[in-house]
Write an enzyme that holds these catalytic residues in place. Structure first.
Site, short mmCIF file in Angstrom:
data_model
loop_
_atom_site.label_atom_id
_atom_site.label_comp_id
_atom_site.label_asym_id
_atom_site.label_seq_id
_atom_site.Cartn_x
_atom_site.Cartn_y
_atom_site.Cartn_z
N SER A 40 0.86 -1.19 0.00
CA SER A 40 0.00 0.00 0.00
C SER A 40 0.90 1.24 0.00
O SER A 40 0.91 2.03 0.93
CB SER A 40 -0.93 0.00 1.22
OG SER A 40 -0.19 0.09 2.42
N HIS A 146 -3.10 -5.98 2.17
CA HIS A 146 -2.23 -7.02 2.71
C HIS A 146 -2.87 -8.40 2.72
O HIS A 146 -2.22 -9.39 3.04
CB HIS A 146 -1.76 -6.66 4.13
CG HIS A 146 -0.87 -5.46 4.16
ND1 HIS A 146 -0.50 -4.82 5.33
CD2 HIS A 146 -0.27 -4.77 3.16
CE1 HIS A 146 0.28 -3.80 5.04
NE2 HIS A 146 0.44 -3.74 3.73
N GLU A 155 -4.89 -2.49 9.14
CA GLU A 155 -4.20 -3.09 10.29
C GLU A 155 -4.88 -2.73 11.61
O GLU A 155 -5.19 -1.56 11.84
CB GLU A 155 -2.74 -2.59 10.36
CG GLU A 155 -1.93 -2.93 9.12
CD GLU A 155 -0.61 -2.14 9.02
OE1 GLU A 155 -0.08 -1.70 10.06
OE2 GLU A 155 -0.14 -1.96 7.89
N GLU A 196 1.81 -9.34 6.63
CA GLU A 196 2.62 -9.00 7.80
C GLU A 196 2.42 -9.97 8.95
O GLU A 196 2.84 -9.71 10.08
CB GLU A 196 2.29 -7.57 8.26
CG GLU A 196 2.72 -6.51 7.24
CD GLU A 196 2.47 -5.08 7.70
OE1 GLU A 196 1.87 -4.89 8.77
OE2 GLU A 196 2.89 -4.17 6.96
N ASP A 232 -4.03 1.07 11.46
CA ASP A 232 -3.59 1.72 10.24
C ASP A 232 -4.73 1.56 9.24
O ASP A 232 -4.95 0.46 8.74
CB ASP A 232 -2.29 1.12 9.69
CG ASP A 232 -1.84 1.83 8.42
OD1 ASP A 232 -2.50 2.81 8.01
OD2 ASP A 232 -0.83 1.40 7.82
N GLU A 275 -3.38 5.59 12.20
CA GLU A 275 -2.52 5.95 11.08
C GLU A 275 -3.35 6.09 9.80
O GLU A 275 -4.26 5.29 9.56
CB GLU A 275 -1.46 4.85 10.93
CG GLU A 275 -0.46 5.05 9.81
CD GLU A 275 0.50 3.85 9.73
OE1 GLU A 275 0.84 3.27 10.79
OE2 GLU A 275 0.90 3.50 8.61
N ASP A 302 1.36 8.44 7.38
CA ASP A 302 2.27 7.53 6.67
C ASP A 302 2.27 7.93 5.19
O ASP A 302 3.16 8.67 4.74
CB ASP A 302 1.80 6.09 6.87
CG ASP A 302 2.51 5.08 5.97
OD1 ASP A 302 3.55 5.41 5.39
OD2 ASP A 302 2.02 3.92 5.86
N LYS A 327 9.65 5.49 7.45
CA LYS A 327 10.07 4.32 6.68
C LYS A 327 11.23 4.76 5.81
O LYS A 327 11.02 5.49 4.82
CB LYS A 327 8.92 3.84 5.78
CG LYS A 327 7.71 3.26 6.52
CD LYS A 327 6.55 3.08 5.54
CE LYS A 327 5.43 2.22 6.10
NZ LYS A 327 4.21 2.29 5.23
N HIS A 355 8.31 -0.95 9.68
CA HIS A 355 8.63 -1.93 8.64
C HIS A 355 7.77 -1.68 7.41
O HIS A 355 6.95 -0.76 7.39
CB HIS A 355 8.39 -3.36 9.16
CG HIS A 355 6.94 -3.66 9.48
ND1 HIS A 355 6.48 -4.91 9.77
CD2 HIS A 355 5.84 -2.85 9.57
CE1 HIS A 355 5.19 -4.88 10.01
NE2 HIS A 355 4.78 -3.66 9.91
N LYS A 378 6.63 0.01 14.65
CA LYS A 378 5.60 -0.86 14.07
C LYS A 378 6.32 -1.90 13.23
O LYS A 378 6.85 -1.58 12.17
CB LYS A 378 4.65 0.00 13.21
CG LYS A 378 3.41 -0.74 12.76
CD LYS A 378 2.45 0.18 12.02
CE LYS A 378 2.73 0.21 10.55
NZ LYS A 378 1.54 0.60 9.74
P1 PGA Z 1 3.01 -1.23 3.12
O1 PGA Z 1 2.03 -1.15 4.37
O2 PGA Z 1 4.37 -1.56 3.58
O3 PGA Z 1 2.34 -2.27 2.28
O4 PGA Z 1 2.96 0.15 2.46
C1 PGA Z 1 2.45 -0.71 5.62
C2 PGA Z 1 1.75 0.55 6.01
O5 PGA Z 1 0.87 1.06 5.28
O6 PGA Z 1 2.10 1.10 7.06
ZN ZN Z 2 0.48 2.77 6.81
#
Ligand code: PGA
Ligand code: ZN
Length: 401
Positions: A40, A146, A155, A196, A232, A275, A302, A327, A355, A378
């Site tokens: 995503s 996911h 999430e 995940e 999330d 998130e 994010d 990230k 992650h 996370k």
């Molecule tokens: P992604 O999802 O690593 O698939 O982007 C994680 C997130 O959205 O935090």
């Molecule tokens: Zn996210």
């Protein structure tokens, strides 16, 4: 000085190829790191190239600028060389996957030369040892991009905010994950796991809230410290820009309704963390929600911020969130990730290190979370590529006291 940089394709947790880098210094320092990969991904992230192409481009442009000229221990110089080699503002020439693998591998080689643990090298001598240790957010139920046929919200994250230590927090999240499985079994609901490692049952979002609420309460009662949860939403994936609505299967919500829904969820479930509750372009909606519930929960950007100081600056000006997800592969280097953390923390926002859904055994983010004094990390709950980071966090906690 850096003596060699080697790049190869290795497997990530989805079975896709990703870029791994080895950095060797003339004094014998060694570092190895691999790039993670999102599903995503945010619209404004740095560009990930197909690994074969990223490797070829980095060999041609980046490696010659690093070997024999840059000290692995000087992260700013390493990352400036990567930017110079690339020449774009989104790493579309050498690939953010090559860039981040080299950047992280160089940091480990730099730490190795010093004989220091990575969190110490990255955090510096004057890193505040009294700073609170990052609390792990554990993905226990999920869907979205996911997992197919599961929840719309991406999430549901166990948040052991009252855990007396990081070890207890890590095990609490594992308990919540196991307890969710028991509740699902009791209800006769089968569930596979998503990318995940979270359970991905074919239930409504409303039922997922019920299940996660019950699981966190049961584990809280058993362990005797506070465990709440967070989300999330990854709302950019739910947003239909043409129609201007968020789609939850057949149901839809306008932006105003989405803000209202999120605010209600925060209060009903005492959520510690939300998130990406709104689309990545909706600074106004983020600001509305932060205004309403930002005093009692973290509203985290994010896809909104993509670890990018320019997007974060706008968010700070507009009051769009009170925390940022970090990230390193969204922006391409550790220096850029640190700049985003610093800008956030200077302005009173919390940093949450994260992650990606596609991961490797790499543990750099555990060190990054400790080095930056992030409030949360996370990084999943179960599965080898997730436990690699959690177990590293447990080891760091022993050293960092
Ligand atoms: P992604 O999802 O690593 O698939 O982007 C994680 C997130 O959205 O935090
Ligand atoms: Zn996210």
């Amino acid at each position: 000085l850096i003596d060699s940089v080697s790049l190869r394709r290795v497997l990530d947790s989805r079975g896709n190829p990703t870029v791994e880098a080895d950095v060797l210094t003339q004094s014998g320092g060694f570092g190895r790191a691999a790039a993670p990969s999102g599903a995503s991904t945010g619209e404004y992230e740095a560009i990930e190239l197909p690994p074969t192409e990223a490797i070829a481009k980095a060999r041609e442009h980046a490696v010659p600028r690093l070997v024999g000229t840059v000290h692995a221990g000087n992260q700013r110089d390493v990352d400036a060389a990567l930017h110079a080699a690339d020449g774009t503002d989104d790493f579309s020439e050498i690939g953010a996957n090559s860039a981040v693998a080299i950047s992280m591998a160089a940091s480990k080689a730099g730490a190795d030369v010093l004989g220091a643990p990575l969190f110490q090298h990255l955090g510096g001598t004057f890193r505040d040892a009294d700073r609170s240790f990052p609390i792990p957010l554990g993905n226990v139920v999920g869907g979205g991009e996911h997992a197919a046929d599961a929840t719309h919200i991406q999430e549901f994250l166990s948040a052991p905010v009252g855990a007396p230590s990081v070890v207890e927090a890590v095990f609490a999240n594992a308990d919540v994950h196991a307890t969710v499985a028991e509740i699902l079994a009791d209800r006769g609901i089968a569930a596979a796991k998503g990318d995940e490692g979270a359970w991905a049952p074919a239930v409504s979002d409303a039922e997922a809230f019920e299940i996660v609420d019950e699981a966190t309460e049961r584990v809280e009662d058993a362990l005797g410290f506070e465990i709440t949860f967070g989300l999330d939403v990854a709302a950019s994936e739910l947003y239909d820009a043409d129609a201007g609505v968020y789609r939850y299967g057949d149901a839809e919500r306008t932006s105003a309704e989405q803000v209202e829904y999120m605010a209600e969820l925060v209060d009903e479930y005492d959520l510690a963390y939300v998130e990406d509750p709104l689309d990545e372009d909706d600074y106004d909606g983020f600001a509305d929600l932060t205004d309403r519930v930002g005093d009692r929960t973290l509203i985290c950007g994010d896809d909104l911020f993509v670890t990018n100081v320019e997007r974060l600056s706008r968010g700070i000006d507009e009051g769009a969130a009170n925390s940022i997800l970090i990230k390193p592969n969204q922006i391409g280097t550790l220096s850029d990730a640190f700049d985003a953390v610093e800008l956030a923390q200077r302005n009173g926002l919390d940093a949450v290190v994260s992650h990606r859904s596609g991961e490797t055994e790499d543990t750099t983010i555990a060190h990054l979370a400790v080095a930056t004094g992030a409030s949360f990390i996370k990084t999943g709950t179960v599965g080898g590529e997730r436990t690699a980071k959690l177990n590293e966090l447990i080891r760091i906690a022993e050293e960092a006291v």
